[in-house]
Design a protein around this motif. Structure first.
Motif, PDB file in Angstrom:
ATOM      1  N   MET A   7      46.538  52.091  42.992  1.00  0.00           N
ATOM      2  CA  MET A   7      46.140  51.056  43.741  1.00  0.00           C
ATOM      3  C   MET A   7      47.302  50.381  44.275  1.00  0.00           C
ATOM      4  SD  MET A   7      44.341  47.512  42.340  1.00  0.00           S
ATOM      5  CE  MET A   7      44.606  47.684  40.782  1.00  0.00           C
ATOM      6  N   GLU A   8      47.263  49.971  45.582  1.00  0.00           N
ATOM      7  CA  GLU A   8      48.130  49.199  46.235  1.00  0.00           C
ATOM      8  C   GLU A   8      48.213  47.767  46.106  1.00  0.00           C
ATOM      9  OE1 GLU A   8      51.518  49.596  48.442  1.00  0.00           O
ATOM     10  OE2 GLU A   8      50.367  51.412  47.829  1.00  0.00           O
ATOM     11  N   LEU A   9      49.300  47.015  45.648  1.00  0.00           N
ATOM     12  CA  LEU A   9      49.263  45.598  45.308  1.00  0.00           C
ATOM     13  C   LEU A   9      49.698  44.821  46.547  1.00  0.00           C
ATOM     14  CD1 LEU A   9      51.020  45.609  41.848  1.00  0.00           C
ATOM     15  CD2 LEU A   9      48.600  45.386  42.182  1.00  0.00           C
ATOM     16  N   PHE A  10      50.515  45.289  47.396  1.00  0.00           N
ATOM     17  CA  PHE A  10      51.014  44.434  48.300  1.00  0.00           C
ATOM     18  C   PHE A  10      50.700  44.997  49.672  1.00  0.00           C
ATOM     19  CE2 PHE A  10      53.588  43.509  44.680  1.00  0.00           C
ATOM     20  CZ  PHE A  10      53.841  42.388  44.797  1.00  0.00           C
ATOM     21  N   LEU A  11      50.657  44.206  50.824  1.00  0.00           N
ATOM     22  CA  LEU A  11      50.295  44.426  51.879  1.00  0.00           C
ATOM     23  C   LEU A  11      51.735  44.846  52.731  1.00  0.00           C
ATOM     24  CD1 LEU A  11      47.794  42.088  53.148  1.00  0.00           C
ATOM     25  CD2 LEU A  11      47.084  44.385  52.783  1.00  0.00           C
ATOM     26  N   GLU A  12      51.671  45.198  54.231  1.00  0.00           N
ATOM     27  CA  GLU A  12      52.823  45.544  54.700  1.00  0.00           C
ATOM     28  C   GLU A  12      53.898  44.227  55.031  1.00  0.00           C
ATOM     29  OE1 GLU A  12      50.006  46.605  56.344  1.00  0.00           O
ATOM     30  OE2 GLU A  12      50.306  48.685  55.109  1.00  0.00           O
ATOM     31  N   ASN A  13      52.958  43.112  55.028  1.00  0.00           N
ATOM     32  CA  ASN A  13      53.778  41.976  55.429  1.00  0.00           C
ATOM     33  C   ASN A  13      54.347  41.174  54.102  1.00  0.00           C
ATOM     34  OD1 ASN A  13      51.456  40.941  54.382  1.00  0.00           O
ATOM     35  ND2 ASN A  13      50.776  39.788  56.119  1.00  0.00           N
TER      36      ASN A  13
ATOM     37  N   GLU B 167      50.616  46.343  32.655  1.00  0.00           N
ATOM     38  CA  GLU B 167      51.799  45.280  32.351  1.00  0.00           C
ATOM     39  C   GLU B 167      52.591  44.821  33.777  1.00  0.00           C
ATOM     40  OE1 GLU B 167      53.366  42.121  30.133  1.00  0.00           O
ATOM     41  OE2 GLU B 167      51.509  43.488  29.555  1.00  0.00           O
ATOM     42  N   MET B 168      53.119  46.242  34.067  1.00  0.00           N
ATOM     43  CA  MET B 168      53.959  46.062  35.322  1.00  0.00           C
ATOM     44  C   MET B 168      53.224  45.157  36.404  1.00  0.00           C
ATOM     45  SD  MET B 168      57.109  46.142  36.428  1.00  0.00           S
ATOM     46  CE  MET B 168      57.974  47.293  35.405  1.00  0.00           C
ATOM     47  N   GLY B 169      51.898  45.640  36.740  1.00  0.00           N
ATOM     48  CA  GLY B 169      51.110  44.950  37.780  1.00  0.00           C
ATOM     49  C   GLY B 169      51.039  43.528  37.689  1.00  0.00           C
ATOM     50  N   ARG B 170      50.749  43.067  36.577  1.00  0.00           N
ATOM     51  CA  ARG B 170      50.343  41.762  36.176  1.00  0.00           C
ATOM     52  C   ARG B 170      51.666  40.943  36.520  1.00  0.00           C
ATOM     53  NH1 ARG B 170      47.428  42.559  30.770  1.00  0.00           N
ATOM     54  NH2 ARG B 170      49.662  43.063  30.270  1.00  0.00           N
ATOM     55  N   LEU B 171      53.051  41.462  35.784  1.00  0.00           N
ATOM     56  CA  LEU B 171      54.241  40.716  36.134  1.00  0.00           C
ATOM     57  C   LEU B 171      54.508  40.543  37.643  1.00  0.00           C
ATOM     58  CD1 LEU B 171      56.506  42.389  33.289  1.00  0.00           C
ATOM     59  CD2 LEU B 171      55.432  39.974  33.147  1.00  0.00           C
ATOM     60  N   GLU B 172      54.192  41.642  38.486  1.00  0.00           N
ATOM     61  CA  GLU B 172      54.621  41.514  39.892  1.00  0.00           C
ATOM     62  C   GLU B 172      53.612  40.468  40.541  1.00  0.00           C
ATOM     63  OE1 GLU B 172      54.351  45.591  41.401  1.00  0.00           O
ATOM     64  OE2 GLU B 172      56.203  46.129  40.788  1.00  0.00           O
ATOM     65  N   VAL B 173      52.281  40.529  40.252  1.00  0.00           N
ATOM     66  CA  VAL B 173      51.289  39.723  40.899  1.00  0.00           C
ATOM     67  C   VAL B 173      51.632  38.283  40.346  1.00  0.00           C
ATOM     68  CG1 VAL B 173      48.905  38.757  40.885  1.00  0.00           C
ATOM     69  CG2 VAL B 173      49.471  41.432  41.156  1.00  0.00           C
ATOM     70  N   ALA B 174      52.098  38.163  38.914  1.00  0.00           N
ATOM     71  CA  ALA B 174      52.554  36.775  38.594  1.00  0.00           C
ATOM     72  C   ALA B 174      53.773  36.244  39.292  1.00  0.00           C
ATOM     73  CB  ALA B 174      52.635  36.657  37.186  1.00  0.00           C
ATOM     74  N   GLU B 175      54.564  37.054  39.401  1.00  0.00           N
ATOM     75  CA  GLU B 175      55.910  36.659  40.124  1.00  0.00           C
ATOM     76  C   GLU B 175      55.602  36.331  41.487  1.00  0.00           C
ATOM     77  OE1 GLU B 175      60.370  38.252  41.054  1.00  0.00           O
ATOM     78  OE2 GLU B 175      58.986  39.694  40.155  1.00  0.00           O
ATOM     79  N   HIS B 176      54.914  37.104  42.204  1.00  0.00           N
ATOM     80  CA  HIS B 176      54.569  36.975  43.556  1.00  0.00           C
ATOM     81  C   HIS B 176      54.007  35.665  43.704  1.00  0.00           C
ATOM     82  CE1 HIS B 176      53.919  37.829  47.797  1.00  0.00           C
ATOM     83  NE2 HIS B 176      52.737  37.446  47.737  1.00  0.00           N
TER      84      HIS B 176
ATOM     85  N   LEU C  91      49.900  39.690  48.843  1.00  0.00           N
ATOM     86  CA  LEU C  91      49.037  40.459  47.921  1.00  0.00           C
ATOM     87  C   LEU C  91      47.848  40.952  48.609  1.00  0.00           C
ATOM     88  CD1 LEU C  91      49.410  38.356  44.577  1.00  0.00           C
ATOM     89  CD2 LEU C  91      50.323  40.730  44.878  1.00  0.00           C
ATOM     90  N   THR C  92      47.185  42.027  48.258  1.00  0.00           N
ATOM     91  CA  THR C  92      45.926  42.705  48.780  1.00  0.00           C
ATOM     92  C   THR C  92      45.114  41.829  48.138  1.00  0.00           C
ATOM     93  OG1 THR C  92      45.937  44.754  47.167  1.00  0.00           O
ATOM     94  CG2 THR C  92      47.085  45.076  49.334  1.00  0.00           C
TER      95      THR C  92
END
Length: 150
Positions: free
Chosen positions: A1-7, A25-34, A10-11
């Motif tokens: 699954m892709e988390l981020f768009l080109e710009n 775990e890594m996806g949750r951390l990236e989404v929370a940071e963003h 978040l998707t």
């Protein structure tokens, strides 16, 4: 699954997965940071959350909190003013019984002894009270001096 768009945002798929808790775990951390620095993604995320039903407590909390506040106000008021009220009551009691009446006149009396026995007893009692208050005042001042000069 892709988390981020080109710009860099978040998707929609990442936001829904974050709500459902299906991210690793890594996806949750990236989404929370963003979400911590991107306001537009945070607005999209909170818009998804608005559909959820908020939990309500079983019992209303307001009466218990207000009662605790009332008790604390009474305790603070009592602690603050009880000592002052006790001092005022003692001073008025001593003043109304005449305990302070002769203390101020001891120094202005003639050095010759009083004529009657009751006047001698009254003068000695006033002198003892005066000595007591002088001693108490001295020790109180010493206590404060020791407290502030340490």
């Amino acid at each position: 699954m892709e988390l981020f768009l080109e710009n860099g945002h978040l998707t929609d798929e990442a936001l829904h997965a974050s709500l459902e808790g299906t991210l690793d775990e890594m996806g949750r951390l990236e989404v929370a940071e963003h979400l911590s620095f991107c306001d537009s993604c945070l607005l999209r995320y909170t818009a998804l959350l608005e559909d959820d039903v908020l939990l309500e407590p079983e019992h209303p909390l307001t009466p218990g909190v207000l009662e605790r506040i009332r008790r604390r106000v009474v305790r603070v008021f009592f602690n603050r003013y009880a000592a002052a009220a006790a001092a005022v009551v003692l001073a008025v009691t001593f003043w109304s019984t005449g305990l302070f009446r002769d203390i101020s006149t001891i120094r202005t009396r003639d050095p010759e002894p009083p004529a009657s026995q009751s006047q001698q007893v009254e003068m000695h009692a006033a002198a003892r009270v005066n000595a007591f208050f002088r001693t108490a005042s001295y020790h109180l001042n010493q206590g404060f001096a020791d407290l502030f000069h340490q």
